[in-house]
Design an enzyme around this catalytic site. Structure first.
Site, PDB file in Angstrom:
ATOM      1  N   ARG A 181      44.180  32.381  46.384  1.00 39.58           N
ATOM      2  CA  ARG A 181      43.270  33.158  47.280  1.00 39.58           C
ATOM      3  C   ARG A 181      43.669  34.409  47.372  1.00 39.58           C
ATOM      4  O   ARG A 181      45.016  34.910  47.620  1.00 39.58           O
ATOM      5  CB  ARG A 181      43.293  32.675  48.647  1.00 39.58           C
ATOM      6  CG  ARG A 181      42.058  33.203  49.705  1.00 39.58           C
ATOM      7  CD  ARG A 181      42.010  32.530  50.948  1.00 39.58           C
ATOM      8  NE  ARG A 181      41.673  31.217  51.324  1.00 39.58           N
ATOM      9  CZ  ARG A 181      42.192  30.698  52.435  1.00 39.58           C
ATOM     10  NH1 ARG A 181      42.538  31.467  53.489  1.00 39.58           N
ATOM     11  NH2 ARG A 181      41.639  29.480  52.665  1.00 39.58           N
TER      12      ARG A 181
ATOM     13  N   ARG B  46      41.123  42.680  44.257  1.00 36.42           N
ATOM     14  CA  ARG B  46      40.933  41.310  43.286  1.00 36.42           C
ATOM     15  C   ARG B  46      41.687  41.177  42.047  1.00 36.42           C
ATOM     16  O   ARG B  46      41.919  40.338  41.372  1.00 36.42           O
ATOM     17  CB  ARG B  46      39.312  41.411  43.263  1.00 36.42           C
ATOM     18  CG  ARG B  46      38.639  40.885  44.202  1.00 36.42           C
ATOM     19  CD  ARG B  46      37.017  40.931  43.896  1.00 36.42           C
ATOM     20  NE  ARG B  46      36.306  40.672  45.254  1.00 36.42           N
ATOM     21  CZ  ARG B  46      35.712  41.690  46.014  1.00 36.42           C
ATOM     22  NH1 ARG B  46      35.870  43.104  45.714  1.00 36.42           N
ATOM     23  NH2 ARG B  46      35.011  41.424  47.119  1.00 36.42           N
TER      24      ARG B  46
ATOM     25  N   ASN C 297      38.129  34.757  41.971  1.00 37.37           N
ATOM     26  CA  ASN C 297      38.334  36.393  41.740  1.00 37.37           C
ATOM     27  C   ASN C 297      39.688  36.445  41.003  1.00 37.37           C
ATOM     28  O   ASN C 297      40.540  35.637  41.115  1.00 37.37           O
ATOM     29  CB  ASN C 297      38.240  37.164  43.067  1.00 37.37           C
ATOM     30  CG  ASN C 297      36.854  37.471  43.370  1.00 37.37           C
ATOM     31  OD1 ASN C 297      36.071  37.845  42.792  1.00 37.37           O
ATOM     32  ND2 ASN C 297      36.525  37.230  44.951  1.00 37.37           N
TER      33      ASN C 297
ATOM     34  N   ASP D  42      27.030  40.979  45.869  1.00 36.77           N
ATOM     35  CA  ASP D  42      27.351  42.691  46.346  1.00 36.77           C
ATOM     36  C   ASP D  42      25.718  42.991  46.536  1.00 36.77           C
ATOM     37  O   ASP D  42      25.558  43.823  47.414  1.00 36.77           O
ATOM     38  CB  ASP D  42      27.770  43.315  44.970  1.00 36.77           C
ATOM     39  CG  ASP D  42      29.159  42.800  44.870  1.00 36.77           C
ATOM     40  OD1 ASP D  42      30.214  43.561  44.944  1.00 36.77           O
ATOM     41  OD2 ASP D  42      29.374  41.666  44.328  1.00 36.77           O
TER      42      ASP D  42
ATOM     43  N   ARG E  45      24.279  41.850  49.749  1.00 34.54           N
ATOM     44  CA  ARG E  45      24.915  42.648  50.979  1.00 34.54           C
ATOM     45  C   ARG E  45      24.240  43.987  50.944  1.00 34.54           C
ATOM     46  O   ARG E  45      23.725  44.484  52.172  1.00 34.54           O
ATOM     47  CB  ARG E  45      26.342  42.715  50.707  1.00 34.54           C
ATOM     48  CG  ARG E  45      27.211  41.536  50.962  1.00 34.54           C
ATOM     49  CD  ARG E  45      28.777  41.867  50.292  1.00 34.54           C
ATOM     50  NE  ARG E  45      29.543  40.637  50.920  1.00 34.54           N
ATOM     51  CZ  ARG E  45      30.643  40.088  50.337  1.00 34.54           C
ATOM     52  NH1 ARG E  45      31.276  40.743  49.223  1.00 34.54           N
ATOM     53  NH2 ARG E  45      31.392  39.115  50.795  1.00 34.54           N
TER      54      ARG E  45
ATOM     55  N   HIS F 212      32.392  43.077  39.920  1.00 35.95           N
ATOM     56  CA  HIS F 212      32.335  42.751  41.484  1.00 35.95           C
ATOM     57  C   HIS F 212      33.528  43.080  42.093  1.00 35.95           C
ATOM     58  O   HIS F 212      34.826  42.459  42.054  1.00 35.95           O
ATOM     59  CB  HIS F 212      32.257  41.028  41.377  1.00 35.95           C
ATOM     60  CG  HIS F 212      32.457  40.383  42.770  1.00 35.95           C
ATOM     61  ND1 HIS F 212      31.721  40.984  43.782  1.00 35.95           N
ATOM     62  CD2 HIS F 212      33.424  39.621  43.163  1.00 35.95           C
ATOM     63  CE1 HIS F 212      31.915  40.104  44.603  1.00 35.95           C
ATOM     64  NE2 HIS F 212      33.026  39.598  44.458  1.00 35.95           N
TER      65      HIS F 212
ATOM     66  N   THR G 166      36.255  34.952  52.920  1.00 34.48           N
ATOM     67  CA  THR G 166      34.753  35.044  53.065  1.00 34.48           C
ATOM     68  C   THR G 166      34.501  33.625  52.473  1.00 34.48           C
ATOM     69  O   THR G 166      34.931  33.110  51.602  1.00 34.48           O
ATOM     70  CB  THR G 166      34.312  36.106  52.207  1.00 34.48           C
ATOM     71  OG1 THR G 166      34.570  35.594  50.697  1.00 34.48           O
ATOM     72  CG2 THR G 166      34.830  37.509  52.400  1.00 34.48           C
TER      73      THR G 166
END
Length: 333
Positions: free
Chosen positions: A100, A107, A139, A167, A170, A194, A249
């Site tokens: 994570r 990322r 990621n 993205d 958002r 991303h 997230t």
């Protein structure tokens, strides 16, 4: 002596039972994996859900918790095991497993940690579901989609990265907030990586076909008095902000994953910004995966849309590709 079940039910079919037609596997039962699982279940798009993880207790607990809600769902079969045989004959396999992202960690920093995890996961997926479509979510998603493609030996149309689908969502939410409209009426695409070098295509931003750039030629630039540029900055910063506030997230990415699975399982031929091999497009010359508008259906990613990009936007996309290639060429697969 006949059992209660035998007394109650008489079996009439003589044919072999038909297996699942729209089985989805989620690899990794962390926050993103479980948000994806619940979103897929609540959309009624799968007839079987399989969960896989190396953490057996957590896996068993999550599966039981979902199974206990079966009455409220229309997915008949929910199974889980650390052995990949449980994933056999999946139509779509969603990969969320991996290390994570820590607070403040980029990322791209995660890469090699996750490549090593993928070396175990991907061959196992393909072994049991050779005809599946792999949807990579872990990621850095663009690089790991490339890694999954290389390790799987699958054709490029069957290895897809969740990319900038989130993205763009958002972006459209924030655009809607600014205009007082529902995100579905706000059209705008975020493409490329991303992550920190994603590209907002201002030239295509519109509401009901009315170009915002036509109304405000400076939109997205430093000269813009209304500071629309901050909308994209908020998109880039939003994951870091959410991680800072709640530690990870999950919900929005989970819903985004279910949205992509629906387009594939229902053969919707819907257009999504997802990560695919872009070599030879928009001036990109290396084997990198980036998000561009793609058509998703039963065969996976069947077509890409040629966006009309302004030279500045294309330049940003190539820069995005160079950033990723710089990391990718150092990887040991």
């Amino acid at each position: 002596m006949a059992s209660t079940k035998e007394k109650l039910i008489a079996h009439v079919s003589t044919e072999q039972a038909v297996g699942s037609k729209s089985k989805v596997t989620v690899v990794g039962v962390g926050m993103v994996g479980m948000a994806s699982a619940i979103s897929i279940l609540l959309k009624d798009i799968a007839d079987e859900l399989a969960l896989v993880d190396v953490m057996e207790d957590k896996l068993k607990g999550e599966a039981m918790d979902l199974q206990h809600g079966s009455l409220f769902l229309k997915t008949h079969k929910i199974v889980a095991d650390k052995d990949y045989s449980v994933t056999a004959n999946s139509r779509v396999v969603v990969v969320t497993a991996g290390a994570r992202q820590q607070e403040g960690e980029s990322r791209l920093n995660l890469v090699q940690r996750n490549v090593n995890i993928f070396k175990f996961i991907i061959p196992n997926i393909v072994k049991y579901s050779p005809n599946c479509i792999i949807l990579v979510v872990s990621n850095p998603v663009d690089i790991l989609t490339y890694v999954a493609w290389k390790l799987s030996g699958l054709p490029r149309n069957r290895v897809i990265g969740s990319g900038t689908n989130l993205d763009s969502a958002r972006f459209r939410f924030l655009m809607g907030e600014k205009l007082g409209l529902h995100p579905s009426s706000c059209h705008g695409w975020v493409i490329g990586e991303h992550g920190d070098s994603s590209v907002p295509v201002w030239s295509g931003v519109n509401v009901a076909g009315v170009s915002l750039k036509g109304l405000n030629p400076d939109i997205g630039t430093d000269k813009d008095k209304e500071d629309w540029k901050s909308v994209h900055k908020m998109v880039v910063d939003s994951a870091y902000e959410v991680i800072k506030l709640k530690g990870y997230t999950s919900w929005a990415i989970g819903m985004s994953v279910a949205d992509l699975c629906e387009s594939i399982l229902k053969n919707l031929h819907k257009c999504h910004p997802v990560s695919t091999l872009v070599k030879g497009m928009h001036g990109v010359n290396e084997e990198v995966f980036l998000s561009i508008p793609c058509i998703l259906g039963s065969s996976g990613l069947t077509d890409v849309v040629h966006m009309t990009l302004k030279p500045e936007e294309e330049k940003q996309l190539v820069k995005s590709a160079d950033t990723l290639w710089g990391v990718q060429k150092e990887l040991t697969l």
